[in-house]
Design a protein around this motif. Sequence first.
Motif, short mmCIF file in Angstrom:
data_model
loop_
_atom_site.label_atom_id
_atom_site.label_comp_id
_atom_site.label_asym_id
_atom_site.label_seq_id
_atom_site.Cartn_x
_atom_site.Cartn_y
_atom_site.Cartn_z
N ARG A 46 0.85 -1.19 0.00
CA ARG A 46 0.00 0.00 0.00
C ARG A 46 0.88 1.23 0.00
NH1 ARG A 46 -2.95 -0.19 5.02
NH2 ARG A 46 -1.29 -1.60 5.61
N GLY A 47 0.46 2.20 -0.66
CA GLY A 47 1.26 3.42 -0.70
C GLY A 47 2.34 3.28 -1.74
N GLU A 48 2.73 4.36 -2.30
CA GLU A 48 3.70 4.29 -3.39
C GLU A 48 5.12 4.44 -2.88
OE1 GLU A 48 2.63 6.82 -6.78
OE2 GLU A 48 2.19 4.78 -7.44
N ALA A 49 6.01 3.82 -3.61
CA ALA A 49 7.41 4.03 -3.33
C ALA A 49 7.82 5.30 -4.05
CB ALA A 49 8.23 2.87 -3.85
N ARG A 50 8.67 6.04 -3.40
CA ARG A 50 9.17 7.26 -4.03
C ARG A 50 10.69 7.23 -3.97
NH1 ARG A 50 7.17 12.32 -5.15
NH2 ARG A 50 5.12 11.58 -4.53
N VAL A 51 11.33 7.38 -5.08
CA VAL A 51 12.79 7.42 -5.06
C VAL A 51 13.29 8.65 -5.78
CG1 VAL A 51 12.94 4.90 -5.11
CG2 VAL A 51 13.22 6.18 -7.20
N ARG A 52 14.46 9.00 -5.40
CA ARG A 52 15.12 10.13 -6.06
C ARG A 52 16.37 9.55 -6.67
NH1 ARG A 52 15.13 13.91 -1.65
NH2 ARG A 52 12.98 14.33 -2.17
N ALA A 53 16.70 9.99 -7.85
CA ALA A 53 17.86 9.40 -8.52
C ALA A 53 18.55 10.43 -9.38
CB ALA A 53 17.40 8.24 -9.40
N ARG A 54 19.77 10.14 -9.63
CA ARG A 54 20.51 10.97 -10.58
C ARG A 54 21.63 10.14 -11.18
NH1 ARG A 54 24.96 14.69 -7.64
NH2 ARG A 54 26.05 13.02 -6.61
N VAL A 55 22.20 10.67 -12.22
CA VAL A 55 23.34 10.01 -12.82
C VAL A 55 24.52 10.23 -11.88
CG1 VAL A 55 24.88 9.94 -14.78
CG2 VAL A 55 22.47 10.45 -15.11
N VAL A 56 25.24 9.19 -11.61
CA VAL A 56 26.38 9.31 -10.73
C VAL A 56 27.42 10.21 -11.38
CG1 VAL A 56 28.28 8.10 -9.65
CG2 VAL A 56 26.03 7.06 -9.74
N PRO A 57 27.81 11.23 -10.69
CA PRO A 57 28.83 12.09 -11.27
C PRO A 57 30.17 11.44 -11.12
CG PRO A 57 28.23 12.89 -9.10
CD PRO A 57 27.40 11.66 -9.36
N LYS A 58 31.09 11.93 -11.81
CA LYS A 58 32.46 11.44 -11.67
C LYS A 58 32.87 11.70 -10.23
CE LYS A 58 36.70 10.50 -12.98
NZ LYS A 58 37.08 9.16 -13.33
N ALA A 59 33.21 10.64 -9.54
CA ALA A 59 33.57 10.83 -8.14
C ALA A 59 35.07 10.99 -8.03
CB ALA A 59 33.14 9.61 -7.34
N PRO A 60 35.60 11.55 -7.01
CA PRO A 60 34.85 12.25 -6.01
C PRO A 60 34.72 13.71 -6.39
CG PRO A 60 37.13 12.08 -5.39
CD PRO A 60 37.03 11.53 -6.77
N ARG A 61 33.64 14.25 -5.95
CA ARG A 61 33.52 15.68 -6.18
C ARG A 61 32.52 16.16 -5.18
NH1 ARG A 61 29.15 18.12 -9.60
NH2 ARG A 61 27.63 16.73 -8.82
N PRO A 62 32.67 17.37 -4.77
CA PRO A 62 31.78 17.88 -3.75
C PRO A 62 30.37 17.90 -4.31
CG PRO A 62 33.38 19.55 -4.41
CD PRO A 62 33.60 18.36 -5.27
N LYS A 63 29.48 17.56 -3.48
CA LYS A 63 28.11 17.50 -3.93
C LYS A 63 27.48 18.84 -3.71
CE LYS A 63 25.48 13.60 -3.98
NZ LYS A 63 25.78 12.70 -3.10
N ARG A 64 26.86 19.33 -4.73
CA ARG A 64 26.01 20.47 -4.41
C ARG A 64 24.66 19.88 -4.17
NH1 ARG A 64 23.52 21.65 -9.60
NH2 ARG A 64 24.71 20.54 -11.14
N GLY A 65 24.11 20.23 -3.08
CA GLY A 65 22.93 19.46 -2.80
C GLY A 65 21.88 20.31 -2.17
N ARG A 66 20.84 19.62 -1.94
CA ARG A 66 19.79 20.35 -1.28
C ARG A 66 20.05 20.27 0.20
NH1 ARG A 66 17.93 15.85 -0.12
NH2 ARG A 66 15.83 15.59 0.55
N GLY A 67 20.15 21.40 0.79
CA GLY A 67 20.16 21.45 2.23
C GLY A 67 21.45 20.97 2.84
N ALA A 68 21.64 21.36 4.04
CA ALA A 68 22.87 21.00 4.73
C ALA A 68 22.55 20.01 5.81
CB ALA A 68 23.51 22.24 5.33
#
Lengths: 349, 111
Positions: A46-68
């Motif tokens: 019951r209830g939907e699964a929700r996922v967030r995804a992105r293409v893996v960037p070349k690691a390592p690199r600082p992530k700009r992201g949402r929120g700290a």
Amino acid sequence: MEWVETTGKTVDIAKEAALDQLGVAEADAEFVVVTEPRSGLFGLLRGEARVRARVVPKAPRPKRGRGAKNPRAESKSKGASKEKADGYSDRTKSRSAKNRAPDGDEPQRGSGKAKRQSGERSSPKAGSKNRAKSDESTEETSKESSNGRRSRSANSDGVDRAEGNTNRPGGSGRRREGADTMQESAPIEVQASEAKSFVEGLVREMGLAGTVSSQVLDESTAEIKVEGDGLGLLVGRGGTTIAAVQELSRAAVQRATGGRVDRILIDVAGYRAKRAEALQKFAQQVAQEVITSGTERRLEPMASPDRKVVHDAVTEIAGVGTRSEGEDPRRYVVIFPTDEAPGDSLPHL
Amino acid sequence: MSDFPGGGTAPAEAHDDLDDQVDDMAGNRISGATARAVLNHVVHSITSEPEAVVIEAEERGNQLRFRLHVAPGDMGRVIGRRGRVAQAIRAVVAAAGSRDGVSTYVDVVDE
């Protein structure tokens, strides 16, 4: 790099939808499970699964992201990316124990401690698996439920281990054998070379006369080309053999480098370009028909990169939209009419 | 990590047991030789314990069924997420088999 968010009846389905949007293989994407469907026996989800995804960037690199989520980690530039990625997963309880271990082996010099602490703080929630995800053999999703249960109780354990790792001098860099532990990827040139020698061997064992070359397209993409005559066997119907060779090349590169594998594209006798072009034309033609008729059209099942070509070709056209339905390998694109007036649409996504 | 093979070592090692398989003692080609060679190459390339790889073949008419044994630690690699790698192996081996005029199937044996 953009994150996309998708939903589905199961985490798997949501992930497939995300891969679809990104147009990459599972191994090239990283996921954060935002919401898992309420558990239950088969058919009782019951209830939907929700996922967030992105293409893996070349690691390592600082992530700009949402929120700290991990402000402390923020200040450390390099290895920080990983743990922050971890911080993303609000709900992925299931990962903590399992994925902390590989974390510890990653080269995160110096920044370990701060991150560990912040990681710990949010610990029951901030389990993660993003890196581990890239390995073909981490069967995250299928193990989802059982793992969830197990590692929730194993949580404190995970923390302990993480703690221990901070004492490890300098991290341990790449390991050669590490099906379950994903590290940094080897330099793309190395991956390209490994993939090339695998494909060369394959061409030879098949008794074909083809020339194999490799090219680094960007910092995380390599293309291996096979050129010559009589390579139809290696293309396969609808490019199925190419797809298989690509999958196996990834596996071979993974084995050889022990690290994460970036994008390895295989092309045989210029097949991909030809097919993409034909597919693009076809999709645009169907889009026009959809606009004219006002009824949606369902295309035949396609692999994710092909669906991506369709999505891309059609988003440029006002008055139609695309979505994918069904499950791999029978997943297909639907082109449907939208109400937007031709002209005021911007391709987005 | 600078000693990666530009062209070299891995394929050669894949050859070892292969030469025995391609021809029988009288030098005749064994059916499905291409398929076998390809399967051998692929499996050796993706396993971390290639020495533990055992490939059995069972022939019926023009059908060739391979039974693939690998070290327990390599099962995951050989099968892959949702069987993707195993499927890819089957696809490539089938393509090779079509050169030999045989249809093939590959079982990954879980023991």
